[in-house]
Design a protein around this motif. Structure first.
Motif, PDB file in Angstrom:
ATOM      1  N   ALA A  39       9.547   1.472   1.782  1.00 43.49           N
ATOM      2  CA  ALA A  39      10.183   1.910   3.024  1.00 43.49           C
ATOM      3  C   ALA A  39       9.888   3.376   3.313  1.00 43.49           C
ATOM      4  O   ALA A  39       9.891   3.800   4.467  1.00 43.49           O
ATOM      5  CB  ALA A  39      11.696   1.690   2.944  1.00 43.49           C
ATOM      6  N   THR A  40       9.603   4.135   2.272  1.00 44.86           N
ATOM      7  CA  THR A  40       9.337   5.561   2.422  1.00 44.86           C
ATOM      8  C   THR A  40       8.039   5.852   3.156  1.00 44.86           C
ATOM      9  O   THR A  40       7.933   6.841   3.876  1.00 44.86           O
ATOM     10  CB  THR A  40       9.279   6.221   1.040  1.00 44.86           C
ATOM     11  N   THR A  41       7.030   5.014   2.966  1.00 46.33           N
ATOM     12  CA  THR A  41       5.707   5.289   3.537  1.00 46.33           C
ATOM     13  C   THR A  41       5.098   4.112   4.287  1.00 46.33           C
ATOM     14  O   THR A  41       4.203   4.312   5.106  1.00 46.33           O
ATOM     15  CB  THR A  41       4.717   5.697   2.421  1.00 46.33           C
ATOM     16  N   GLY A  42       5.550   2.891   4.019  1.00 45.50           N
ATOM     17  CA  GLY A  42       4.910   1.723   4.601  1.00 45.50           C
ATOM     18  C   GLY A  42       5.740   0.963   5.614  1.00 45.50           C
ATOM     19  O   GLY A  42       5.261  -0.010   6.202  1.00 45.50           O
ATOM     20  N   GLN A  43       6.980   1.388   5.857  1.00 47.79           N
ATOM     21  CA  GLN A  43       7.878   0.637   6.740  1.00 47.79           C
ATOM     22  C   GLN A  43       7.306   0.501   8.143  1.00 47.79           C
ATOM     23  O   GLN A  43       7.340  -0.573   8.739  1.00 47.79           O
ATOM     24  CB  GLN A  43       9.235   1.321   6.800  1.00 47.79           C
ATOM     25  N   GLU A  44       6.787   1.598   8.682  1.00 47.71           N
ATOM     26  CA  GLU A  44       6.266   1.579  10.050  1.00 47.71           C
ATOM     27  C   GLU A  44       5.111   0.593  10.186  1.00 47.71           C
ATOM     28  O   GLU A  44       5.065  -0.215  11.118  1.00 47.71           O
ATOM     29  CB  GLU A  44       5.825   2.987  10.444  1.00 47.71           C
ATOM     30  N   ALA A  45       4.170   0.633   9.237  1.00 48.58           N
ATOM     31  CA  ALA A  45       3.028  -0.277   9.280  1.00 48.58           C
ATOM     32  C   ALA A  45       3.474  -1.722   9.079  1.00 48.58           C
ATOM     33  O   ALA A  45       2.951  -2.644   9.720  1.00 48.58           O
ATOM     34  CB  ALA A  45       2.001   0.117   8.227  1.00 48.58           C
ATOM     35  N   MET A  46       4.447  -1.930   8.190  1.00 47.05           N
ATOM     36  CA  MET A  46       4.958  -3.277   7.946  1.00 47.05           C
ATOM     37  C   MET A  46       5.644  -3.842   9.192  1.00 47.05           C
ATOM     38  O   MET A  46       5.375  -4.980   9.603  1.00 47.05           O
ATOM     39  CB  MET A  46       5.938  -3.264   6.774  1.00 47.05           C
ATOM     40  N   ASP A  47       6.527  -3.052   9.785  1.00 48.20           N
ATOM     41  CA  ASP A  47       7.240  -3.529  10.982  1.00 48.20           C
ATOM     42  C   ASP A  47       6.266  -3.850  12.115  1.00 48.20           C
ATOM     43  O   ASP A  47       6.444  -4.843  12.830  1.00 48.20           O
ATOM     44  CB  ASP A  47       8.244  -2.472  11.446  1.00 48.20           C
ATOM     45  N   LYS A  48       5.242  -3.030  12.270  1.00 47.34           N
ATOM     46  CA  LYS A  48       4.258  -3.253  13.326  1.00 47.34           C
ATOM     47  C   LYS A  48       3.491  -4.554  13.080  1.00 47.34           C
ATOM     48  O   LYS A  48       3.288  -5.358  13.996  1.00 47.34           O
ATOM     49  CB  LYS A  48       3.289  -2.074  13.383  1.00 47.34           C
ATOM     50  N   ALA A  49       3.096  -4.791  11.823  1.00 44.64           N
ATOM     51  CA  ALA A  49       2.341  -5.996  11.498  1.00 44.64           C
ATOM     52  C   ALA A  49       3.189  -7.248  11.694  1.00 44.64           C
ATOM     53  O   ALA A  49       2.706  -8.270  12.194  1.00 44.64           O
ATOM     54  CB  ALA A  49       1.830  -5.916  10.057  1.00 44.64           C
ATOM     55  N   ILE A  50       4.462  -7.189  11.317  1.00 48.25           N
ATOM     56  CA  ILE A  50       5.348  -8.335  11.502  1.00 48.25           C
ATOM     57  C   ILE A  50       5.564  -8.606  12.985  1.00 48.25           C
ATOM     58  O   ILE A  50       5.532  -9.755  13.435  1.00 48.25           O
ATOM     59  CB  ILE A  50       6.685  -8.097  10.770  1.00 48.25           C
ATOM     60  N   ALA A  51       5.756  -7.548  13.754  1.00 48.18           N
ATOM     61  CA  ALA A  51       5.982  -7.710  15.192  1.00 48.18           C
ATOM     62  C   ALA A  51       4.762  -8.302  15.887  1.00 48.18           C
ATOM     63  O   ALA A  51       4.901  -9.088  16.830  1.00 48.18           O
ATOM     64  CB  ALA A  51       6.356  -6.368  15.819  1.00 48.18           C
ATOM     65  N   GLU A  52       3.572  -7.948  15.443  1.00 48.05           N
ATOM     66  CA  GLU A  52       2.334  -8.443  16.062  1.00 48.05           C
ATOM     67  C   GLU A  52       2.010  -9.869  15.644  1.00 48.05           C
ATOM     68  O   GLU A  52       1.215 -10.544  16.295  1.00 48.05           O
ATOM     69  CB  GLU A  52       1.175  -7.513  15.698  1.00 48.05           C
ATOM     70  N   GLY A  53       2.623 -10.330  14.552  1.00 46.85           N
ATOM     71  CA  GLY A  53       2.417 -11.706  14.105  1.00 46.85           C
ATOM     72  C   GLY A  53       1.395 -11.817  12.998  1.00 46.85           C
ATOM     73  O   GLY A  53       0.523 -10.967  12.828  1.00 46.85           O
ATOM     74  N   GLY A  54       1.523 -12.869  12.221  1.00 40.31           N
ATOM     75  CA  GLY A  54       0.597 -13.125  11.118  1.00 40.31           C
ATOM     76  C   GLY A  54       1.092 -12.624   9.778  1.00 40.31           C
ATOM     77  O   GLY A  54       0.583 -13.038   8.738  1.00 40.31           O
ATOM     78  N   VAL A  55       2.060 -11.713   9.780  1.00 37.44           N
ATOM     79  CA  VAL A  55       2.618 -11.151   8.555  1.00 37.44           C
ATOM     80  C   VAL A  55       4.120 -11.376   8.558  1.00 37.44           C
ATOM     81  O   VAL A  55       4.774 -11.241   9.592  1.00 37.44           O
ATOM     82  CB  VAL A  55       2.310  -9.643   8.431  1.00 37.44           C
ATOM     83  N   VAL A  56       4.665 -11.744   7.391  1.00 37.53           N
ATOM     84  CA  VAL A  56       6.108 -11.938   7.254  1.00 37.53           C
ATOM     85  C   VAL A  56       6.604 -11.180   6.030  1.00 37.53           C
ATOM     86  O   VAL A  56       5.836 -10.873   5.109  1.00 37.53           O
ATOM     87  CB  VAL A  56       6.483 -13.431   7.113  1.00 37.53           C
ATOM     88  N   SER A  57       7.882 -10.882   6.038  1.00 37.12           N
ATOM     89  CA  SER A  57       8.523 -10.275   4.878  1.00 37.12           C
ATOM     90  C   SER A  57       9.063 -11.366   3.966  1.00 37.12           C
ATOM     91  O   SER A  57       9.637 -12.355   4.444  1.00 37.12           O
ATOM     92  CB  SER A  57       9.668  -9.357   5.301  1.00 37.12           C
ATOM     93  N   PHE A  58       8.863 -11.186   2.669  1.00 42.39           N
ATOM     94  CA  PHE A  58       9.459 -12.074   1.685  1.00 42.39           C
ATOM     95  C   PHE A  58      10.629 -11.404   0.969  1.00 42.39           C
ATOM     96  O   PHE A  58      11.019 -11.818  -0.115  1.00 42.39           O
ATOM     97  CB  PHE A  58       8.398 -12.548   0.682  1.00 42.39           C
ATOM     98  N   GLY A  59      11.182 -10.375   1.594  1.00 40.46           N
ATOM     99  CA  GLY A  59      12.396  -9.770   1.092  1.00 40.46           C
ATOM    100  C   GLY A  59      12.154  -8.570   0.201  1.00 40.46           C
ATOM    101  O   GLY A  59      11.030  -8.139  -0.038  1.00 40.46           O
ATOM    102  N   GLU A  60      13.249  -8.033  -0.302  1.00 42.52           N
ATOM    103  CA  GLU A  60      13.196  -6.846  -1.142  1.00 42.52           C
ATOM    104  C   GLU A  60      12.802  -7.206  -2.578  1.00 42.52           C
ATOM    105  O   GLU A  60      13.108  -8.305  -3.055  1.00 42.52           O
ATOM    106  CB  GLU A  60      14.561  -6.146  -1.146  1.00 42.52           C
ATOM    107  N   THR A  61      12.161  -6.265  -3.246  1.00 43.78           N
ATOM    108  CA  THR A  61      11.804  -6.468  -4.651  1.00 43.78           C
ATOM    109  C   THR A  61      12.977  -6.222  -5.592  1.00 43.78           C
ATOM    110  O   THR A  61      12.922  -6.610  -6.761  1.00 43.78           O
ATOM    111  CB  THR A  61      10.685  -5.496  -5.074  1.00 43.78           C
ATOM    112  N   GLY A  62      14.010  -5.558  -5.095  1.00 47.75           N
ATOM    113  CA  GLY A  62      15.108  -5.127  -5.948  1.00 47.75           C
ATOM    114  C   GLY A  62      15.000  -3.667  -6.331  1.00 47.75           C
ATOM    115  O   GLY A  62      15.966  -3.065  -6.805  1.00 47.75           O
ATOM    116  N   MET A  63      13.835  -3.074  -6.127  1.00 55.42           N
ATOM    117  CA  MET A  63      13.640  -1.653  -6.403  1.00 55.42           C
ATOM    118  C   MET A  63      13.923  -0.838  -5.151  1.00 55.42           C
ATOM    119  O   MET A  63      13.646  -1.278  -4.035  1.00 55.42           O
ATOM    120  CB  MET A  63      12.202  -1.391  -6.874  1.00 55.42           C
ATOM    121  N   LEU A  64      14.479   0.365  -5.351  1.00 57.57           N
ATOM    122  CA  LEU A  64      14.730   1.292  -4.256  1.00 57.57           C
ATOM    123  C   LEU A  64      13.765   2.460  -4.372  1.00 57.57           C
ATOM    124  O   LEU A  64      13.603   3.044  -5.454  1.00 57.57           O
ATOM    125  CB  LEU A  64      16.170   1.784  -4.288  1.00 57.57           C
ATOM    126  N   ALA A  65      13.145   2.806  -3.264  1.00 60.04           N
ATOM    127  CA  ALA A  65      12.071   3.799  -3.259  1.00 60.04           C
ATOM    128  C   ALA A  65      12.571   5.163  -2.840  1.00 60.04           C
ATOM    129  O   ALA A  65      13.391   5.297  -1.940  1.00 60.04           O
ATOM    130  CB  ALA A  65      10.964   3.352  -2.300  1.00 60.04           C
TER     131      ALA A  65
END
Length: 313
Positions: free
Chosen positions: A84-110
């Motif tokens: 979430a510290t460095t990749g959240q923006e890219a992740m949210d953009k990819a999910i919004a554009e389609g083709g990528v989904v989140s499989f949830g949190e790893t349990g680790m906090l960054a």
């Protein structure tokens, strides 16, 4: 985004429990590898679990942020650590554009932020307040950066907006990017032994906070608007005039994973580990010199009761 995540969760809930080697496709599930030890451990654990279930797994070296192009198309299947510290923006953009989904949190906090050894606080007593940095820039200067202070950033592929922050906050510093994760912490070790000035990118989960005494610089608290709205914060003409976000480390993947390999998708979603366990494993590799494969094997043996339910065993 919420609708997409609900659809993925429903698909995983309906996925059949797999017996050993009863896999839906023998095509390789491609998991991405990056350039820091923790991510290599996380990904190799997930690969070992999937192999125990009978899946064919392929580990693919990929750029941390650029990998989303491959995840969208299915050329890559799973990325085990999006911070979430460095990749959240890219992740949210990819999910919004389609083709990528989140499989949830790893349990680790960054947490990823500028960090200095505690002995530097005596030389720059205004720390950890970021406003003290310009008063002490000369302390952190090197022949390559003088008269500016030197900030040792992570590898350039990690992102992080350090250059943008320096410009927005008017910091008299220059970012020098480490070539690798190992090189960055080797430089910290050398500086720490000599009590030399150093200001660098440190992250958690990691062993560095147990080995070295130090503090993170305290920047203005992150809000999403800081990265998008120049009116937010102390500089009305620039974005990124704040600290980095803190938050979860996510698992993401190709949206077709749950359809092609429902049992594997269910296992990826179930995967969890905490900062303490991960930091200990990173230390074994980086500090004790234990082979990464041996650390993963040790975890698999000691944690069968944890991972076997992920694959329905």
């Amino acid at each position: 985004m919420k609708q997409t995540l609900r659809m993925v969760s429903l698909a995983l809930a309906l996925a059949p429990t797999l017996a050993l080697a009863e896999v839906e496709s023998t095509d390789p599930i491609k998991l991405t590898l990056h350039d820091w030890t923790g991510q290599l451990i996380t990904t190799n654990i997930m690969a070992a679990v999937l192999e125990e279930a009978g899946y064919n797994v392929e580990l693919v070296q990929a750029d941390y942020l650029a990998q989303f192009a491959g995840l969208k198309t299915g050329d890559l299947d799973v990325a085990m650590e999006i911070w979430a510290t460095t990749g959240q923006e890219a992740m949210d953009k990819a999910i919004a554009e389609g083709g990528v989904v989140s499989f949830g949190e790893t349990g680790m906090l960054a947490k990823e932020e500028w960090w200095y050894p505690l002995y530097m606080k005596e030389k720059c007593p205004g720390l950890p307040d970021w406003k003290a940095l310009n008063d002490c820039a000369a302390l952190f200067a090197t022949p390559d950066t003088a008269p500016k202070g030197r900030y040792l950033g992570g590898p350039v592929t990690w992102g992080g907006f350090d250059e943008e922050r320096i410009a927005a906050l008017g910091l008299n510093f220059e970012v020098i990017h480490a070539g690798t994760d190992a090189a960055m912490f080797a430089e910290l070790e050398a500086a720490y032994q000599r009590q030399d000035p150093i200001l660098l990118w440190v992250y958690a989960p990691h062993w560095s906070q147990q080995k070295y005494q130090g503090e993170w610089v305290e920047f203005p608290t992150y809000e999403a608007a800081c990265y998008t709205d120049p009116a937010w914060g102390s500089n009305p003409a620039a974005t990124h005039d704040c600290g980095k976000p803190f938050g979860p480390i996510w698992k993401v993947g190709w949206a077709g994973l749950a359809d092609k390999w429902p049992g594997a998708a269910k296992a990826v979603q179930a995967f969890t580990i905490d900062n303490t366990a991960m930091s200990a494993m990173i230390a074994k590799v980086d500090l004790d010199g234990v082979a990464l494969e041996d650390v993963v094997d040790e975890w698999m043996t000691a944690n069968e009761a944890t991972w076997k339910p992920w694959i329905g065993q």
